[in-house]
Write a protein that holds these residues in place. Sequence first.
Motif, PDB file in Angstrom:
ATOM      1  N   LEU A 153       0.802  -0.984  -0.037  1.00 15.38           N
ATOM      2  CA  LEU A 153       0.016   0.083   0.184  1.00 15.38           C
ATOM      3  C   LEU A 153       0.825   1.350   0.100  1.00 15.38           C
ATOM      4  O   LEU A 153       0.463   2.476  -0.317  1.00 15.38           O
ATOM      5  CB  LEU A 153      -0.864   0.045   1.276  1.00 15.38           C
ATOM      6  N   SER A 154       2.252   1.144   0.231  1.00 14.81           N
ATOM      7  CA  SER A 154       2.841   2.337   0.373  1.00 14.81           C
ATOM      8  C   SER A 154       3.479   2.701  -1.068  1.00 14.81           C
ATOM      9  O   SER A 154       4.021   3.586  -1.296  1.00 14.81           O
ATOM     10  CB  SER A 154       4.093   1.913   1.042  1.00 14.81           C
TER      11      SER A 154
ATOM     12  N   THR B  11      -4.828   5.349  -8.027  1.00 11.53           N
ATOM     13  CA  THR B  11      -5.707   4.342  -8.289  1.00 11.53           C
ATOM     14  C   THR B  11      -6.019   3.892  -9.861  1.00 11.53           C
ATOM     15  O   THR B  11      -6.276   3.040 -10.149  1.00 11.53           O
ATOM     16  CB  THR B  11      -6.896   4.800  -7.557  1.00 11.53           C
TER      17      THR B  11
ATOM     18  N   HIS C  88      -8.933  -6.125  -7.053  1.00 14.34           N
ATOM     19  CA  HIS C  88      -8.908  -4.706  -7.208  1.00 14.34           C
ATOM     20  C   HIS C  88      -9.965  -4.132  -7.747  1.00 14.34           C
ATOM     21  O   HIS C  88     -10.613  -3.193  -7.060  1.00 14.34           O
ATOM     22  CB  HIS C  88      -7.663  -4.379  -8.034  1.00 14.34           C
TER      23      HIS C  88
END
Length: 288
Positions: free
Chosen positions: A218-219, A224, A264
């Motif tokens: 997530l880093s 998106t 996703h």
Amino acid sequence: MHGNAVNAEKILGSIQLPACPAIMLDIMSEARKEEPDFNHISRLVGNDAGLSAAVLKLANSPAFRRNSNISSIPQAVSVLGLKKVMLAVNTLFLRNSVSMKDPAAKAFLEKFWDKSSCTAEAASMLAKTLPGISIEDAYTIGLFHDSGIPVLMQRFPEHSFDETLHESDWENTHREEESRLGTNHAVVGNMLARNWGLPAHVCQTILNHHDMSIFTDLSHQISTAVRNFIAVLILAEHMASVFMGLEKESALGQLPTHAHALNHIGMEPAEFHEAALDILGEMRQYRH
């Protein structure tokens, strides 16, 4: 990635990146005007037989067709709009940007570009079913995502790229290129896309499309939108493989990379399987 990019620049110093086609620059400058002249664009397209055919083919493709068949360039240009006309320009000139003399390499490139255009069609048709994902950008990404491969073929004619047509190991393909060639096709494809003036998020998608850590870490500094496009691309590439008989239909939505992509975009494997069969059905109908 920064070191790789520097290395790629060095390696690519010995070959020419395909130049952005002049007609594309002409259409882009017309598109930037407050009131673009569609008649002028129709004339630009109409003066090139190959481009005329590419624009008509796109206008009548399952990704963008309307109810009736489109047979004239002015009609195709007005129905498609500037952004989609640029897709036809890209499709044609990208395919013609690299030529090989070796018969085996020529045969590979034919199959390679067929798969790229199938991937582009499948990506735009899948994007159509998902909210907020540009179908034009999905098409461009499908077309350009592996465009570094023909460029690398010119520089490394002794290296076989045949395995890139198969999805045996999505994550390791570019690692193997990295260790053998000192760069990979995602880095080179990103450079080509930047060279042709494609939008930043499209270039970012091409650069990162083999990196599955974008879904798990997530880093990861990535938008998106880019994650969305990579997810669509993974699934579209698989549909193209099934369409071309390179993979089994039963594997739709079943590979580990598919799990990342489906998770996703919030789609169940069974739901994707059904959507994919619909898309493949339309593609088969159009192509035969």
